[in-house]
Motif scaffolding. Structure first.
Motif, PDB file in Angstrom:
ATOM      1  N   VAL A 295     -62.419  14.561 -78.037  1.00  0.00           N
ATOM      2  CA  VAL A 295     -63.201  13.406 -78.474  1.00  0.00           C
ATOM      3  C   VAL A 295     -62.369  12.133 -78.336  1.00  0.00           C
ATOM      4  CG1 VAL A 295     -64.393  12.311 -80.406  1.00  0.00           C
ATOM      5  CG2 VAL A 295     -64.642  14.770 -80.030  1.00  0.00           C
ATOM      6  N   ILE A 296     -61.113  12.186 -78.779  1.00  0.00           N
ATOM      7  CA  ILE A 296     -60.236  11.013 -78.651  1.00  0.00           C
ATOM      8  C   ILE A 296     -60.049  10.655 -77.179  1.00  0.00           C
ATOM      9  CG2 ILE A 296     -57.876  10.196 -78.976  1.00  0.00           C
ATOM     10  CD1 ILE A 296     -59.526  10.122 -81.505  1.00  0.00           C
ATOM     11  N   MET A 297     -59.860  11.649 -76.332  1.00  0.00           N
ATOM     12  CA  MET A 297     -59.713  11.386 -74.894  1.00  0.00           C
ATOM     13  C   MET A 297     -60.988  10.767 -74.331  1.00  0.00           C
ATOM     14  SD  MET A 297     -57.637  14.857 -73.842  1.00  0.00           S
ATOM     15  CE  MET A 297     -57.674  14.544 -72.070  1.00  0.00           C
ATOM     16  N   LEU A 298     -62.136  11.181 -74.865  1.00  0.00           N
ATOM     17  CA  LEU A 298     -63.415  10.606 -74.436  1.00  0.00           C
ATOM     18  C   LEU A 298     -63.467   9.109 -74.699  1.00  0.00           C
ATOM     19  CD1 LEU A 298     -66.487  10.937 -73.610  1.00  0.00           C
ATOM     20  CD2 LEU A 298     -66.916  11.357 -76.046  1.00  0.00           C
ATOM     21  N   ILE A 299     -63.132   8.702 -75.930  1.00  0.00           N
ATOM     22  CA  ILE A 299     -63.262   7.279 -76.251  1.00  0.00           C
ATOM     23  C   ILE A 299     -62.147   6.455 -75.609  1.00  0.00           C
ATOM     24  CG2 ILE A 299     -64.469   7.779 -78.402  1.00  0.00           C
ATOM     25  CD1 ILE A 299     -61.939   6.904 -79.893  1.00  0.00           C
ATOM     26  N   LEU A 300     -61.004   7.093 -75.333  1.00  0.00           N
ATOM     27  CA  LEU A 300     -59.918   6.376 -74.663  1.00  0.00           C
ATOM     28  C   LEU A 300     -60.066   6.405 -73.142  1.00  0.00           C
ATOM     29  CD1 LEU A 300     -56.784   7.469 -76.743  1.00  0.00           C
ATOM     30  CD2 LEU A 300     -57.874   5.221 -76.731  1.00  0.00           C
ATOM     31  N   GLY A 301     -60.953   7.266 -72.642  1.00  0.00           N
ATOM     32  CA  GLY A 301     -61.139   7.361 -71.196  1.00  0.00           C
ATOM     33  C   GLY A 301     -60.003   8.058 -70.485  1.00  0.00           C
ATOM     34  N   ILE A 302     -59.370   9.041 -71.141  1.00  0.00           N
ATOM     35  CA  ILE A 302     -58.229   9.748 -70.558  1.00  0.00           C
ATOM     36  C   ILE A 302     -58.730  11.018 -69.871  1.00  0.00           C
ATOM     37  CG2 ILE A 302     -56.077  10.967 -71.079  1.00  0.00           C
ATOM     38  CD1 ILE A 302     -55.715   9.040 -73.426  1.00  0.00           C
TER      39      ILE A 302
ATOM     40  N   ARG B  64     -54.756  -2.248 -67.411  1.00  0.00           N
ATOM     41  CA  ARG B  64     -54.633  -3.677 -67.133  1.00  0.00           C
ATOM     42  C   ARG B  64     -54.922  -3.962 -65.660  1.00  0.00           C
ATOM     43  NH1 ARG B  64     -49.243  -4.062 -70.868  1.00  0.00           N
ATOM     44  NH2 ARG B  64     -50.337  -4.371 -72.860  1.00  0.00           N
ATOM     45  N   ASN B  65     -54.550  -3.026 -64.807  1.00  0.00           N
ATOM     46  CA  ASN B  65     -54.806  -3.199 -63.372  1.00  0.00           C
ATOM     47  C   ASN B  65     -56.224  -2.787 -62.996  1.00  0.00           C
ATOM     48  OD1 ASN B  65     -52.189  -4.114 -62.806  1.00  0.00           O
ATOM     49  ND2 ASN B  65     -51.412  -2.015 -62.633  1.00  0.00           N
ATOM     50  N   HIS B  66     -56.777  -1.798 -63.713  1.00  0.00           N
ATOM     51  CA  HIS B  66     -58.112  -1.277 -63.387  1.00  0.00           C
ATOM     52  C   HIS B  66     -58.903  -1.086 -64.677  1.00  0.00           C
ATOM     53  CE1 HIS B  66     -56.588  -0.567 -59.335  1.00  0.00           C
ATOM     54  NE2 HIS B  66     -55.554   0.075 -59.886  1.00  0.00           N
ATOM     55  N   PRO B  67     -59.404  -2.168 -65.272  1.00  0.00           N
ATOM     56  CA  PRO B  67     -60.116  -2.071 -66.558  1.00  0.00           C
ATOM     57  C   PRO B  67     -61.417  -1.293 -66.437  1.00  0.00           C
ATOM     58  CG  PRO B  67     -60.273  -4.298 -65.648  1.00  0.00           C
ATOM     59  CD  PRO B  67     -59.299  -3.559 -64.788  1.00  0.00           C
ATOM     60  N   THR B  68     -61.730  -0.553 -67.511  1.00  0.00           N
ATOM     61  CA  THR B  68     -62.985   0.187 -67.599  1.00  0.00           C
ATOM     62  C   THR B  68     -63.578  -0.052 -68.988  1.00  0.00           C
ATOM     63  OG1 THR B  68     -61.794   2.162 -68.311  1.00  0.00           O
ATOM     64  CG2 THR B  68     -62.273   1.972 -65.964  1.00  0.00           C
ATOM     65  N   ASN B  69     -64.728   0.553 -69.251  1.00  0.00           N
ATOM     66  CA  ASN B  69     -65.404   0.353 -70.539  1.00  0.00           C
ATOM     67  C   ASN B  69     -64.992   1.443 -71.519  1.00  0.00           C
ATOM     68  OD1 ASN B  69     -67.158  -0.653 -72.502  1.00  0.00           O
ATOM     69  ND2 ASN B  69     -68.838   0.649 -71.804  1.00  0.00           N
ATOM     70  N   ASP B  70     -63.766   1.337 -72.033  1.00  0.00           N
ATOM     71  CA  ASP B  70     -63.285   2.318 -72.996  1.00  0.00           C
ATOM     72  C   ASP B  70     -62.304   1.648 -73.954  1.00  0.00           C
ATOM     73  OD1 ASP B  70     -60.795   2.204 -71.612  1.00  0.00           O
ATOM     74  OD2 ASP B  70     -61.470   3.788 -70.251  1.00  0.00           O
ATOM     75  N   VAL B  71     -61.926   2.363 -74.999  1.00  0.00           N
ATOM     76  CA  VAL B  71     -61.027   1.797 -76.013  1.00  0.00           C
ATOM     77  C   VAL B  71     -59.646   1.540 -75.436  1.00  0.00           C
ATOM     78  CG1 VAL B  71     -59.935   2.214 -78.255  1.00  0.00           C
ATOM     79  CG2 VAL B  71     -62.316   2.829 -77.910  1.00  0.00           C
ATOM     80  N   ALA B  72     -59.214   2.372 -74.474  1.00  0.00           N
ATOM     81  CA  ALA B  72     -57.899   2.165 -73.868  1.00  0.00           C
ATOM     82  C   ALA B  72     -57.819   0.789 -73.204  1.00  0.00           C
ATOM     83  CB  ALA B  72     -57.600   3.268 -72.859  1.00  0.00           C
ATOM     84  N   THR B  73     -58.864   0.409 -72.489  1.00  0.00           N
ATOM     85  CA  THR B  73     -58.890  -0.913 -71.853  1.00  0.00           C
ATOM     86  C   THR B  73     -58.905  -2.013 -72.906  1.00  0.00           C
ATOM     87  OG1 THR B  73     -60.057  -0.042 -69.928  1.00  0.00           O
ATOM     88  CG2 THR B  73     -60.190  -2.424 -70.308  1.00  0.00           C
ATOM     89  N   LEU B  74     -59.684  -1.811 -73.960  1.00  0.00           N
ATOM     90  CA  LEU B  74     -59.779  -2.790 -75.038  1.00  0.00           C
ATOM     91  C   LEU B  74     -58.402  -3.075 -75.640  1.00  0.00           C
ATOM     92  CD1 LEU B  74     -61.797  -4.444 -76.757  1.00  0.00           C
ATOM     93  CD2 LEU B  74     -61.924  -2.493 -78.294  1.00  0.00           C
ATOM     94  N   ILE B  75     -57.642  -2.002 -75.903  1.00  0.00           N
ATOM     95  CA  ILE B  75     -56.311  -2.178 -76.485  1.00  0.00           C
ATOM     96  C   ILE B  75     -55.353  -2.791 -75.480  1.00  0.00           C
ATOM     97  CG2 ILE B  75     -54.308  -0.955 -77.428  1.00  0.00           C
ATOM     98  CD1 ILE B  75     -56.333   1.148 -78.501  1.00  0.00           C
ATOM     99  N   ALA B  76     -55.346  -2.279 -74.265  1.00  0.00           N
ATOM    100  CA  ALA B  76     -54.372  -2.719 -73.261  1.00  0.00           C
ATOM    101  C   ALA B  76     -54.540  -4.180 -72.879  1.00  0.00           C
ATOM    102  CB  ALA B  76     -54.489  -1.843 -72.011  1.00  0.00           C
ATOM    103  N   THR B  77     -55.785  -4.695 -72.959  1.00  0.00           N
ATOM    104  CA  THR B  77     -56.049  -6.075 -72.531  1.00  0.00           C
ATOM    105  C   THR B  77     -56.306  -7.020 -73.704  1.00  0.00           C
ATOM    106  OG1 THR B  77     -58.410  -5.586 -72.269  1.00  0.00           O
ATOM    107  CG2 THR B  77     -56.998  -5.276 -70.337  1.00  0.00           C
ATOM    108  N   ALA B  78     -56.079  -6.534 -74.936  1.00  0.00           N
ATOM    109  CA  ALA B  78     -56.364  -7.350 -76.118  1.00  0.00           C
ATOM    110  C   ALA B  78     -55.414  -8.538 -76.221  1.00  0.00           C
ATOM    111  CB  ALA B  78     -56.245  -6.492 -77.381  1.00  0.00           C
ATOM    112  N   GLU B  79     -55.914  -9.600 -76.845  1.00  0.00           N
ATOM    113  CA  GLU B  79     -55.078 -10.759 -77.157  1.00  0.00           C
ATOM    114  C   GLU B  79     -54.962 -10.896 -78.666  1.00  0.00           C
ATOM    115  OE1 GLU B  79     -56.297 -14.363 -75.301  1.00  0.00           O
ATOM    116  OE2 GLU B  79     -55.848 -13.646 -73.262  1.00  0.00           O
ATOM    117  N   VAL B  80     -53.759 -11.172 -79.115  1.00  0.00           N
ATOM    118  CA  VAL B  80     -53.479 -11.414 -80.526  1.00  0.00           C
ATOM    119  C   VAL B  80     -52.799 -12.776 -80.627  1.00  0.00           C
ATOM    120  CG1 VAL B  80     -52.294 -10.608 -82.592  1.00  0.00           C
ATOM    121  CG2 VAL B  80     -53.229  -8.946 -80.969  1.00  0.00           C
TER     122      VAL B  80
END
Length: 416
Positions: free
Chosen positions: A159-166, A214-230
Motif C-alpha cells: 500500500v505504501i509503495m502504491l501511494i509513493l509510486g514505487i 525531480r527529473n520525471h515527476p508523476t502523480n504520487d506522494v513521492a513526487t509531491l515530497i521530492a518537489t516540495a517547497e518549504v
C-alpha cells in the motif's frame, strides 16, 4: 518508588517481547508510581508516563512538551554513535514526528491532503486488490502458514509503495530494510544489520527515488515530497529522505503489527471472532480495538520547556518524558475491562495513533487498509487456529508479532 530492576525493565527490549511481562510492569506503575523517575543504566534519565489521562495532557500541550531534542529511547553509547555518523546531528532522520512548530506544521501540510478520507477513498479499489492478493497468497499455503511472515508483512508495504509510486521490484529490498530498522534489540530481526546501517540504506534508496521524481515527476506522494517547497526553497535532501523513511517504515510496520496481533486476539477470543463474523459492520470498531490491544508504537518522548507538576511530581525544563502507549491503552480509568478484547468497544479513546497535532498523519489510511483486509480475510477464510507459540519482537519502540503460526480452512465462497 525507586527500584533499579523496574528502571532496567522499562528500558529493556526483552520486556516488550512478552505481552504478559510488559503489562505486569506497567500495571504496577499505573497503580504505584504513574509518573516514575527512571534511571536505567546506560541511558539518560527520564520520566515514565503510564496513565492515559497524563499521556493525553502531554500530547495536547505541544508547546510545553516538545519533540526535540529526544524522540525515542536510545542508549548513551548509541546516541554518541548517531552523532558521529550524522556529523553532530542528534537524530538519524528528521521527519515530522521529530519536528516542533513552526516546522512541524509546514512539513505536515505537504502531504496532509493525501491522507485525508476523501483522497484515501479513491484508493479503496486498489487497496482491495492488494488485500485479495494477500489472501490468495495465504490460501496458496494449503491450510497452514505463518500469518505474519507469509501474509501480512507485505500487504501494508504494498500500500505504501502504491501511494509513493514505487515499482514492485523494490519490495523485497524495502521489506528487508524495514525489518532491520524496527528490529530493536531482537537478534532475529536485525539479521546482521543495525539501526544506523538500516537507516543509511533507507536514506540512500529514497535519495534515488527523489532524484528520479525531480527529473520525471508523476502523480504520487513521492513526487509531491521530492518537489516540495518549504519557505520558498526546494525541500532539503535530508528532510525529503527523512519524510520518505517515516512514511515507508512507520506506515508499514504499525499496520502489519496490528493485523497480526489483531488476528491473534480474535483467535484467543473465539466469542469475539464469532461476533465479528456474524456482524461484519463491526470491523471498523474491531480495528480500533486491535490498535488499542496491540499498541504497536511503544513510546515517544517529549521534553519539558517549563516547570510543571504532574501527580505531585515536579517536571523541570529539560526533563524528558516517555509516554508509554501500551500502558495508557490498558488504563482502567480510561477503559472498562481494559484487559478484555472487545470488538465492538465503544467508546474507545485509545492513543495507539498518538493524540493532538502529532497524531499519526496516516491513521485514516491505516484504518481503511485494515478494515478492507479483515473483510477479505473473514469472507474467504474459516476455522483459523494457532498451531504453535506466537512470538513478539523484542523492541522498546515499535513492533508486534514476528511469528504467528496458524492453520485455516478456506470458506466455500473462496473455493467456488
Amino acid at each position: 518508588m525507586q527500584d533499579p530492576l523496574v528502571d532496567e525493565a522499562i528500558a529493556s527490549h526483552k520486556t516488550y517481547g512478552s505481552l504478559e511481562g510488559q503489562h505486569a510492569l506497567f500495571s504496577m506503575l499505573r497503580r504505584d508510581d504513574p509518573v516514575h523517575w527512571t534511571e536505567p543504566s546506560g541511558y539518560r534519565p527520564f520520566w515514565t508516563i503510564s496513565k492515559h489521562r497524563d499521556v493525553m495532557e502531554i500530547e495536547k500541550q505541544n508547546d510545553k512538551f516538545i519533540n526535540a531534542p529526544r524522540t525515542k529511547l536510545l542508549s548513551i553509547d548509541f546516541e554518541s554513535k548517531v552523532k558521529e555518523a550524522m556529523g553532530g546531528r542528534p537524530m538519524l532522520v528528521r521527519a515530522i514526528n521529530q519536528m516542533d512548530n513552526p516546522d512541524h506544521a509546514k512539513y505536515k501540510k505537504l502531504t496532509h491532503a493525501w491522507f485525508q478520507p476523501k483522497q484515501v477513498r479513491l484508493l479503496e479499489e486498489s487497496i482491495g486488490k492488494l488485500a485479495r492478493e494477500s489472501i490468495d497468497r495465504m490460501l496458496a499455503h494449503d491450510g497452514a502458514c505463518d500469518f505474519y511472515n507469509d501474509v501480512v508483512v507485505r500487504f501494508p508495504l504494498k500500500v505504501i509503495m502504491l501511494i509513493l509510486g514505487i515499482p514492485d521490484e523494490h519490495g523485497q529490498h524495502l521489506l528487508d530494510i524495514t525489518r532491520a530498522y524496527f528490529g530493536g534489540g531482537d537478534p532475529e530481526m536485525q539479521r546482521g544489520s543495525d539501526l544506523i546501517g538500516a537507516t543509511m540504506a533507507y536514506m540512500d534508496f529514497f535519495r534515488g527515488i527523489a532524484r528520479e521524481r525531480r527529473n520525471h515527476p508523476t502523480n504520487d506522494v513521492a513526487t509531491l515530497i521530492a518537489t516540495a517547497e518549504v519557505d520558498g526553497s526546494l525541500i532539503g535532501e535530508f528532510e525529503a529522505s527523512s519524510y520518505f523513511v517515516a512514511l515507508a517504515s512507520a506506515g508499514h510496520d504499525t499496520t502489519s503489527a496490528t493485523l497480526a496481533g489483531g488476528l491473534l486476539a480474535l483467535i484467543q477470543n473465539p466469542d469475539e471472532m464469532r461476533k465479528l463474523r456474524a456482524n461484519p459492520d463491526m470491523i471498523p470498531a474491531a480495528v480500533d480495538e486491535m490498535v488499542r490491544w496491540v499498541s504497536p508504537v511503544k513510546h515517544f518522548f517529549r521534553t519539558a520547556t517549563e516547570t510543571s507538576t504532574l501527580r505531585g511530581k515536579t517536571i523541570r525544563p529539560g526533563d524528558h518524558l516517555m509516554m508509554a502507549y501500551p500502558s495508557a491503552n490498558r488504563d482502567d480509568e480510561a477503559f472498562e475491562q481494559p484487559f478484555s478484547f472487545i470488538v465492538d468497544r465503544n467508546p474507545n479513546r485509545h492513543v495507539g495513533f498518538g493524540f493532538g497535532i502529532h497524531a499519526c498523519i496516516g491513521m485514516y489510511l491505516a484504518k481503511i487498509e485494515m478494515v478492507i483486509f479483515f473483510r477479505e480475510l473473514l469472507a474467504r477464510v474459516d476455522e483459523i487456529a494457532l498451531t504453535g507459540e506466537p512470538a513478539w519482537i523484542e523492541t522498546s519502540f515499535l513492533g508486534g508479532l514476528k511469528r504467528l503460526p496458524i492453520s485455516f480452512k478456506a470458506s466455500e465462497a473462496a473455493m467456488a
